[in-house]
Design a protein around this motif. Structure first.
Motif, PDB file in Angstrom:
ATOM      1  N   SER A   1       0.817  -1.218   0.000  1.00 48.63           N
ATOM      2  CA  SER A   1       0.000   0.000   0.000  1.00 48.63           C
ATOM      3  C   SER A   1       0.849   1.265   0.000  1.00 48.63           C
ATOM      4  O   SER A   1       0.318   2.364  -0.160  1.00 48.63           O
ATOM      5  N   GLN A   2       2.172   1.118   0.198  1.00 49.44           N
ATOM      6  CA  GLN A   2       3.076   2.268   0.236  1.00 49.44           C
ATOM      7  C   GLN A   2       4.057   2.280  -0.925  1.00 49.44           C
ATOM      8  O   GLN A   2       5.148   2.817  -0.822  1.00 49.44           O
ATOM      9  N   LEU A   3       3.667   1.675  -2.023  1.00 55.18           N
ATOM     10  CA  LEU A   3       4.523   1.722  -3.213  1.00 55.18           C
ATOM     11  C   LEU A   3       4.661   3.153  -3.708  1.00 55.18           C
ATOM     12  O   LEU A   3       3.750   3.978  -3.564  1.00 55.18           O
ATOM     13  N   HIS A   4       5.804   3.469  -4.302  1.00 51.89           N
ATOM     14  CA  HIS A   4       6.000   4.788  -4.886  1.00 51.89           C
ATOM     15  C   HIS A   4       5.030   4.972  -6.055  1.00 51.89           C
ATOM     16  O   HIS A   4       4.927   4.111  -6.933  1.00 51.89           O
ATOM     17  N   THR A   5       4.341   6.082  -6.061  1.00 56.01           N
ATOM     18  CA  THR A   5       3.384   6.349  -7.130  1.00 56.01           C
ATOM     19  C   THR A   5       4.115   6.833  -8.383  1.00 56.01           C
ATOM     20  O   THR A   5       5.263   7.292  -8.313  1.00 56.01           O
ATOM     21  N   GLU A   6       3.432   6.729  -9.513  1.00 55.88           N
ATOM     22  CA  GLU A   6       4.043   7.162 -10.772  1.00 55.88           C
ATOM     23  C   GLU A   6       4.385   8.643 -10.768  1.00 55.88           C
ATOM     24  O   GLU A   6       5.492   9.016 -11.197  1.00 55.88           O
ATOM     25  N   PRO A   7       3.503   9.554 -10.310  1.00 59.39           N
ATOM     26  CA  PRO A   7       3.900  10.970 -10.259  1.00 59.39           C
ATOM     27  C   PRO A   7       5.113  11.206  -9.363  1.00 59.39           C
ATOM     28  O   PRO A   7       5.977  12.029  -9.688  1.00 59.39           O
ATOM     29  N   GLU A   8       5.194  10.489  -8.248  1.00 61.26           N
ATOM     30  CA  GLU A   8       6.333  10.649  -7.346  1.00 61.26           C
ATOM     31  C   GLU A   8       7.635  10.227  -8.028  1.00 61.26           C
ATOM     32  O   GLU A   8       8.660  10.911  -7.925  1.00 61.26           O
ATOM     33  N   ILE A   9       7.585   9.119  -8.735  1.00 58.83           N
ATOM     34  CA  ILE A   9       8.784   8.621  -9.415  1.00 58.83           C
ATOM     35  C   ILE A   9       9.217   9.576 -10.521  1.00 58.83           C
ATOM     36  O   ILE A   9      10.401   9.902 -10.658  1.00 58.83           O
ATOM     37  N   ARG A  10       8.268  10.039 -11.311  1.00 62.99           N
ATOM     38  CA  ARG A  10       8.595  10.950 -12.398  1.00 62.99           C
ATOM     39  C   ARG A  10       9.160  12.263 -11.855  1.00 62.99           C
ATOM     40  O   ARG A  10      10.116  12.817 -12.416  1.00 62.99           O
ATOM     41  N   ASN A  11       8.595  12.761 -10.763  1.00 68.59           N
ATOM     42  CA  ASN A  11       9.097  14.006 -10.183  1.00 68.59           C
ATOM     43  C   ASN A  11      10.514  13.838  -9.646  1.00 68.59           C
ATOM     44  O   ASN A  11      11.337  14.755  -9.741  1.00 68.59           O
ATOM     45  N   ARG A  12      10.804  12.674  -9.084  1.00 73.52           N
ATOM     46  CA  ARG A  12      12.144  12.466  -8.536  1.00 73.52           C
ATOM     47  C   ARG A  12      13.188  12.361  -9.635  1.00 73.52           C
ATOM     48  O   ARG A  12      14.307  12.867  -9.495  1.00 73.52           O
ATOM     49  N   LEU A  13      12.844  11.721 -10.747  1.00 78.20           N
ATOM     50  CA  LEU A  13      13.798  11.657 -11.849  1.00 78.20           C
ATOM     51  C   LEU A  13      13.980  13.029 -12.479  1.00 78.20           C
ATOM     52  O   LEU A  13      15.101  13.426 -12.807  1.00 78.20           O
ATOM     53  N   ARG A  14      12.888  13.771 -12.652  1.00 78.95           N
ATOM     54  CA  ARG A  14      13.004  15.119 -13.193  1.00 78.95           C
ATOM     55  C   ARG A  14      13.854  16.006 -12.285  1.00 78.95           C
ATOM     56  O   ARG A  14      14.656  16.814 -12.761  1.00 78.95           O
ATOM     57  N   ALA A  15      13.678  15.848 -10.982  1.00 81.38           N
ATOM     58  CA  ALA A  15      14.477  16.634 -10.038  1.00 81.38           C
ATOM     59  C   ALA A  15      15.959  16.283 -10.136  1.00 81.38           C
ATOM     60  O   ALA A  15      16.829  17.165 -10.078  1.00 81.38           O
ATOM     61  N   ALA A  16      16.250  14.981 -10.294  1.00 84.10           N
ATOM     62  CA  ALA A  16      17.643  14.549 -10.410  1.00 84.10           C
ATOM     63  C   ALA A  16      18.287  15.092 -11.684  1.00 84.10           C
ATOM     64  O   ALA A  16      19.428  15.570 -11.662  1.00 84.10           O
ATOM     65  N   VAL A  17      17.563  15.035 -12.800  1.00 84.68           N
ATOM     66  CA  VAL A  17      18.100  15.531 -14.059  1.00 84.68           C
ATOM     67  C   VAL A  17      18.239  17.053 -14.021  1.00 84.68           C
ATOM     68  O   VAL A  17      19.229  17.615 -14.506  1.00 84.68           O
ATOM     69  N   SER A  18      17.264  17.739 -13.435  1.00 86.09           N
ATOM     70  CA  SER A  18      17.341  19.199 -13.322  1.00 86.09           C
ATOM     71  C   SER A  18      18.523  19.614 -12.446  1.00 86.09           C
ATOM     72  O   SER A  18      19.192  20.618 -12.730  1.00 86.09           O
ATOM     73  N   LYS A  19      18.787  18.835 -11.414  1.00 86.38           N
ATOM     74  CA  LYS A  19      19.934  19.129 -10.558  1.00 86.38           C
ATOM     75  C   LYS A  19      21.233  19.003 -11.333  1.00 86.38           C
ATOM     76  O   LYS A  19      22.142  19.838 -11.191  1.00 86.38           O
TER      77      LYS A  19
END
Length: 278
Positions: A198-216
């Motif tokens: 029930s606590q799996l990472h959601t798709e928006p959360e995963i996409r935001n984290r990758l975008r944040a990493a690339v933006s960094k």
């Protein structure tokens, strides 16, 4: 027979000690190295040496690979993470930790986590990475765990066989950041969230984290291209711009994505303020 104390440094002493040792080859390490060499040769047409693979993770040339990813890849080359076959000979934990119970895979290997696992978020991560790469108009390579471990030796060439430095950097950044994020997501869920479905990472959360990493990485690249701050050690601004051209936020130029204007010319507005607001 000896060395003068005034000319001996810690680095020289360490190399001398290492030269006296003859480490025994590890079967798992040798096996993974051979597989990585074969995949790199298939993708680039060049058969790298084992030392070239190791050095690609140590030099971190042109600030392409991060220290965290290099540490992850180094340990993965040794198959040193406690997963899969590691638990085969440990009574009481074999049936619980060796397989991937959520995917019903008999062995949870690193390749399974990066390409097949349903709970590591790998499908969403690679989908977004391909979407970013699609802006370049070039073909996305077939990514396996061996591709990730040999990413420092991958190259992108044009129709005439010329290496495109900017696109090569971008490919290496996307693959390394994506693979490391997948591994972090898997560890966060299995350890930090107790394997609760029930606590799996959601798709928006995963996409935001990758975008944040690339933006960094984008902002770090432009910051390191400041010649006034880093002098000869600064990154080539043309290579940085070629890396992110038509990629960042889907715009034709990435200069508008900069948080601090004038970072390349070292204007006063990009310097750290004095006092408590530092």
């Amino acid at each position: 027979m000896g060395a003068a104390v005034h000319s001996l440094t810690q680095a020289k002493a360490y190399r001398a000690i290492q030269a006296c040792k003859t480490p025994k080859p590890r079967r798992r390490t040798e096996r993974m190295l051979e597989r990585t060499r074969a995949v790199v040769e298939e993708l680039t047409g060049v058969n790298p040496t084992k030392s070239a693979i190791w050095m690609s993770l140590r030099r971190r040339k042109a600030a392409t690979l991060t220290q965290k990813f290099c540490a992850y890849a180094w340990r993965s080359l040794h198959e040193g993470y406690k997963l899969g076959r590691y638990w085969d000979n440990i009574d009481g934990l074999r049936n619980d930790r060796m397989p991937c119970l959520e995917c019903e895979a008999p062995v949870e290997s690193m390749d399974h986590i990066l390409r097949e696992c349903r709970v590591s978020g790998q499908e969403t991560v690679w989908k977004l990475a391909k979407e970013i790469w699609a802006e370049t108009g070039l073909e996305w390579p077939y990514v396996t765990v061996e591709t990730v471990l040999g990413v420092g030796l991958l190259t992108v060439k044009d129709e005439n066989g010329k290496v495109l430095k900017g696109r090569t950097r971008l490919l290496q950044i996307l693959i390394s950041e994506s693979a490391h994020l997948i591994w972090c997501l898997r560890c966060e869920w299995r350890i930090g969230r107790g394997r609760d479905l029930s606590q799996l990472h959601t798709e928006p959360e995963i996409r935001n984290r990758l975008r944040a990493a690339v933006s960094k990485r984008l902002r770090i690249d432009w910051a390191l291209a400041n010649k006034q701050a880093y002098g000869r050690k600064a990154l080539n601004a043309r290579v940085v711009e070629a890396t992110w051209y038509k990629v960042a936020s889907g715009r034709e130029s990435i200069r508008s994505d900069l948080v601090a204007p004038g970072v390349l010319v070292g204007s006063a507005s990009s310097r750290r303020p004095r006092g408590r607001n530092r």
